[in-house]
Every structure is written in C-alpha cells, then in structure tokens.
Design an enzyme around this catalytic site. Structure first.
Site, PDB file in Angstrom:
ATOM      1  N   TYR A 154     103.941   9.020  16.003  1.00  0.00           N
ATOM      2  CA  TYR A 154     103.660  10.100  15.043  1.00  0.00           C
ATOM      3  C   TYR A 154     102.638  11.092  15.597  1.00  0.00           C
ATOM      4  O   TYR A 154     102.719  12.285  15.297  1.00  0.00           O
ATOM      5  CB  TYR A 154     103.264   9.519  13.672  1.00  0.00           C
ATOM      6  CG  TYR A 154     104.508   9.026  12.974  1.00  0.00           C
ATOM      7  CD1 TYR A 154     105.356   9.921  12.342  1.00  0.00           C
ATOM      8  CD2 TYR A 154     104.894   7.695  13.046  1.00  0.00           C
ATOM      9  CE1 TYR A 154     106.544   9.502  11.769  1.00  0.00           C
ATOM     10  CE2 TYR A 154     106.071   7.263  12.475  1.00  0.00           C
ATOM     11  CZ  TYR A 154     106.895   8.176  11.840  1.00  0.00           C
ATOM     12  OH  TYR A 154     108.077   7.760  11.288  1.00  0.00           O
TER      13      TYR A 154
ATOM     14  N   ARG B 273     104.572  13.509  17.584  1.00  0.00           N
ATOM     15  CA  ARG B 273     105.284  14.473  16.725  1.00  0.00           C
ATOM     16  C   ARG B 273     104.306  15.454  16.080  1.00  0.00           C
ATOM     17  O   ARG B 273     104.621  16.635  15.907  1.00  0.00           O
ATOM     18  CB  ARG B 273     106.103  13.713  15.670  1.00  0.00           C
ATOM     19  CG  ARG B 273     107.239  12.914  16.320  1.00  0.00           C
ATOM     20  CD  ARG B 273     108.075  12.178  15.307  1.00  0.00           C
ATOM     21  NE  ARG B 273     108.718  13.092  14.368  1.00  0.00           N
ATOM     22  CZ  ARG B 273     109.303  12.708  13.234  1.00  0.00           C
ATOM     23  NH1 ARG B 273     109.304  11.440  12.900  1.00  0.00           N
ATOM     24  NH2 ARG B 273     109.871  13.585  12.447  1.00  0.00           N
TER      25      ARG B 273
ATOM     26  N   HIS C 196     110.783  13.124   2.451  1.00  0.00           N
ATOM     27  CA  HIS C 196     110.367  12.094   3.401  1.00  0.00           C
ATOM     28  C   HIS C 196     108.913  12.217   3.826  1.00  0.00           C
ATOM     29  O   HIS C 196     108.517  11.620   4.821  1.00  0.00           O
ATOM     30  CB  HIS C 196     111.285  12.119   4.638  1.00  0.00           C
ATOM     31  CG  HIS C 196     112.693  11.685   4.336  1.00  0.00           C
ATOM     32  ND1 HIS C 196     113.752  11.905   5.194  1.00  0.00           N
ATOM     33  CD2 HIS C 196     113.212  11.026   3.267  1.00  0.00           C
ATOM     34  CE1 HIS C 196     114.864  11.411   4.656  1.00  0.00           C
ATOM     35  NE2 HIS C 196     114.559  10.888   3.480  1.00  0.00           N
TER      36      HIS C 196
ATOM     37  N   CYS D 170      90.331   4.897   7.342  1.00  0.00           N
ATOM     38  CA  CYS D 170      90.071   5.606   6.091  1.00  0.00           C
ATOM     39  C   CYS D 170      88.565   5.860   5.929  1.00  0.00           C
ATOM     40  O   CYS D 170      87.754   4.941   6.109  1.00  0.00           O
ATOM     41  CB  CYS D 170      90.581   4.756   4.936  1.00  0.00           C
ATOM     42  SG  CYS D 170      90.239   5.441   3.311  1.00  0.00           S
TER      43      CYS D 170
HETATM   44  P1  OAD Z   1     120.016  14.309  12.119  1.00  0.00           P
HETATM   45  O1  OAD Z   1     119.422  14.321  13.476  1.00  0.00           O
HETATM   46  O2  OAD Z   1     120.672  13.072  11.655  1.00  0.00           O
HETATM   47  O3  OAD Z   1     121.105  15.473  11.986  1.00  0.00           O
HETATM   48  C1  OAD Z   1     120.833  16.775  12.391  1.00  0.00           C
HETATM   49  C2  OAD Z   1     122.017  17.633  12.019  1.00  0.00           C
HETATM   50  O4  OAD Z   1     121.684  18.970  12.324  1.00  0.00           O
HETATM   51  C3  OAD Z   1     123.295  17.310  12.772  1.00  0.00           C
HETATM   52  O5  OAD Z   1     124.375  17.253  11.845  1.00  0.00           O
HETATM   53  C4  OAD Z   1     123.470  18.488  13.733  1.00  0.00           C
HETATM   54  O6  OAD Z   1     124.846  18.810  13.952  1.00  0.00           O
HETATM   55  C5  OAD Z   1     122.789  19.593  12.962  1.00  0.00           C
HETATM   56  N1  OAD Z   1     122.221  20.669  13.785  1.00  0.00           N
HETATM   57  C6  OAD Z   1     121.594  20.579  14.976  1.00  0.00           C
HETATM   58  N2  OAD Z   1     121.164  21.780  15.377  1.00  0.00           N
HETATM   59  C7  OAD Z   1     121.524  22.665  14.413  1.00  0.00           C
HETATM   60  C8  OAD Z   1     121.377  24.065  14.245  1.00  0.00           C
HETATM   61  N3  OAD Z   1     120.753  24.823  15.153  1.00  0.00           N
HETATM   62  N4  OAD Z   1     121.884  24.642  13.134  1.00  0.00           N
HETATM   63  C9  OAD Z   1     122.531  23.890  12.209  1.00  0.00           C
HETATM   64  N5  OAD Z   1     122.712  22.569  12.314  1.00  0.00           N
HETATM   65  C10 OAD Z   1     122.215  21.962  13.398  1.00  0.00           C
HETATM   66  O7  OAD Z   1     118.857  14.777  11.108  1.00  0.00           O
HETATM   67  P2  OAD Z   1     118.774  14.591   9.526  1.00  0.00           P
HETATM   68  O8  OAD Z   1     120.100  14.720   8.890  1.00  0.00           O
HETATM   69  O9  OAD Z   1     117.673  15.459   9.054  1.00  0.00           O
HETATM   70  O10 OAD Z   1     114.358  10.219   8.214  1.00  0.00           O
HETATM   71  O11 OAD Z   1     118.302  13.085   9.423  1.00  0.00           O
HETATM   72  C11 OAD Z   1     118.010  12.568   8.155  1.00  0.00           C
HETATM   73  C12 OAD Z   1     116.853  11.600   8.257  1.00  0.00           C
HETATM   74  O12 OAD Z   1     117.118  10.626   9.258  1.00  0.00           O
HETATM   75  C13 OAD Z   1     115.553  12.228   8.714  1.00  0.00           C
HETATM   76  O13 OAD Z   1     114.816  12.808   7.651  1.00  0.00           O
HETATM   77  C14 OAD Z   1     114.807  11.069   9.290  1.00  0.00           C
HETATM   78  C15 OAD Z   1     115.950  10.463  10.089  1.00  0.00           C
HETATM   79  O14 OAD Z   1     115.865   9.153  10.415  1.00  0.00           O
HETATM   80  C16 OAD Z   1     113.238   9.511   8.347  1.00  0.00           C
HETATM   81  O15 OAD Z   1     112.552   9.513   9.357  1.00  0.00           O
HETATM   82  C17 OAD Z   1     112.904   8.708   7.130  1.00  0.00           C
END
Ligand code: OAD
Length: 258
Positions: A76, A79, A130, A158
C-alpha cells in the site's frame, strides 16, 4: 496503443448513449480502475496489472495483514507513493462536467477506485466503495484519519492508542462500509441511466450494481476497452479508452440541448 472504434456505427452508438443520458432525470456512474489507467495507474487484472505482480492472498485480505503486516504495508505504501505522480485525466474531468450539467440530487458517482482522482478532478457526490489510499484506521480503537501522501513507514502506529494502523481499504473477505453501500444501492435503484466505466465487472458486490440498475429499469451504458460481463446488461457498449470516449459522450449530450 489503445483499441478504438472509429466506425460510423460507433458514432451512432455514442449518439444513442447521449440520448439515454439526456432522457434520464437521475444518473448514476460506476467506475473501476480502467478510468485511471490513462492517468498512469495500473489496473488490477490483465497484463501488467497489480494482481499479476502480487497475490491477492498476500496483500489484500485481513488474513494477509495478520500474517505479515509489513508486506501489506509495503504494497500500500508503493500505491500511495504512485499517487504523488499522477493527475486526473480527461475521463475524470468529463464526469465532473456531467455532474455540473445535471446539478445536485441528479448525479451520483460510485467508484471502486481508492486513488481519490474523482474528487481531485472536482467531482462532488462520490461514493468510495472500497475505501481510499490516503486514509488509515486503527486496528484497535475507532481512530480513522486522512494522512494524505505522507511517508508512513512499514508498521505505522496509532497516535491515540499505539496499536498498528491499517490502510482504510476494503480487502477481500471484508464487508463494504454499510452506509456507502446502501447509498450506492439507492442511487442505482432510482436512476434512469447507469454509466459503467472501466471495470471488469467481476468483483462482487460492486459488480452486482449493474444487474441492480437493470432490474430497476435503468438504461445501462458501458465504456470499456473491451466487452465484460456488464456488456450483457448494457443497452450501449462504447468501446475505447474512457479518456477519449467520456469527453465525446458529454460533448454529444451538451450539443443535443436541454
Ligand atoms: P480491473 O483491473 O478488474 O478491470 C479494469 C477494467 O478497465 C478492464 O475491464 C479493462 O478492460 C478496462 N480498462 C483498462 N483501461 C481502460 C481505459 N483506458 N478506458 C476504459 N476502460 C479501460 O479493475 P476493477 O474492475 O476496478 O478491489 O476491479 C474491481 C476491484 O478488484 C478493485 O476495486 C479492486 C480489485 O481487486 C479491491 O482491491 C478490494
């Protein structure tokens, strides 16, 4: 190079999507990591994604933190440090214009992202499902605070009780914050148009919002580089980078009046 659909049918889809937004009294937006990709932040899944270099089970679960908090904090802190070098992109800014256009009470932005870029761009009604990388909370007492991008070290403690701090992030196997989740459900269940941007739509419960919107008769517009499970529920899928598609969509909405 991003794939991009420049065909006449893509223009027509954009026009139809703008029409769906125009007809909606209330709009909800669900975003994922893809919207921040053009700011330079990696997504999670796929080549070069965060989960390619790190196992979820090692860095993003309560069990991982109990076993090796230093490893989790290193992930983290990396990030958090990356946030210092990035800015919102035209996709984030287009959603600010959409909110300004609709006005208070008609727009809710629900994000799975923890990067804070929607607020940095100027979005006001933002629900962070999240958590947020800037915030920390105590593992013992109720202390929770925004530490910005300050250097925290590997095992930050803390100020109130001396116990270990953790990132204020929802990990796998944890519940979403109840109030935020309820507000997201209300926004999606009462909107007439749901815009789903840059999410692979396979992490629940967030991904379930797409189906919820559909069940409550919202028109669904998806913006992504590729088709996803959300595409099956979408009235329009606009393929392309959100930093290009969203400004065009909001522009098309503006040029259509109202
Ligand atoms: P993902 O990495 O699973 O998906 C990213 C999506 O963005 C994919 O469908 C890509 O095709 C799309 N993508 C990439 N670049 C793009 C662009 N320039 N324009 C439009 N689309 C684009 O990420 P999330 O769906 O956010 O949770 O993942 C959901 C959760 O899984 C996150 O919040 C995180 C992760 O594990 C936690 O950490 C709790």
């Amino acid at each position: 190079m991003h794939p991009r659909d420049d065909s006449p049918s893509a223009d027509e889809a954009l026009g139809r999507a703008a029409g769906l937004l125009r007809a909606a009294e209330r709009v909800a937006v669900l975003t994922g990591a893809g919207i921040s990709a053009e700011s330079g932040l990696p997504t999670f899944r796929g080549a070069g994604g965060l989960w390619e270099g790190h196992r979820v089970e090692d860095v993003a679960t309560p069990m991982a933190f109990a076993r090796d908090p230093s490893l989790v904090w290193r992930f983290y802190n990396m990030r958090r440090a990356a946030l210092g070098t990035v800015q919102p992109n035209p996709g984030h800014h287009a959603l600010v214009r959409l909110e300004e256009r609709l006005g208070e009470g008609r727009f809710t932005l629900i994000t799975q992202n923890v990067d804070g870029l929607h607020r940095a761009a100027g979005s006001r009604r933002v629900l962070e499902l999240h958590g947020n990388l800037r915030r920390v909370r105590c593992t013992r007492c109720p202390a929770a605070l925004d530490r910005g991008l300050e250097e925290l070290g590997e095992l930050p403690r803390c100020d109130q009780c001396g116990e270990l701090l953790r990132p204020d992030i929802v990990w796998f196997h944890e519940m979403l914050p109840q109030d935020v989740w309820m507000a997201a459900g209300r926004a999606v269940g009462t909107c007439q148009c749901l815009l789903v941007v840059g999410t692979s739509a396979n992490v629940y419960p967030a991904a379930g919002l797409v189906r919820l919107g559909r069940d409550y008769h919202a028109k669904v517009i998806e913006v992504n580089l590729e088709r996803t499970p959300a595409s099956d529920h979408a009235d329009e899928t606009l393929l392309g980078p959100s930093g290009e598609v969203l400004p065009r969509l909001v522009q098309a909405l503006a040029s259509g009046g109202r």
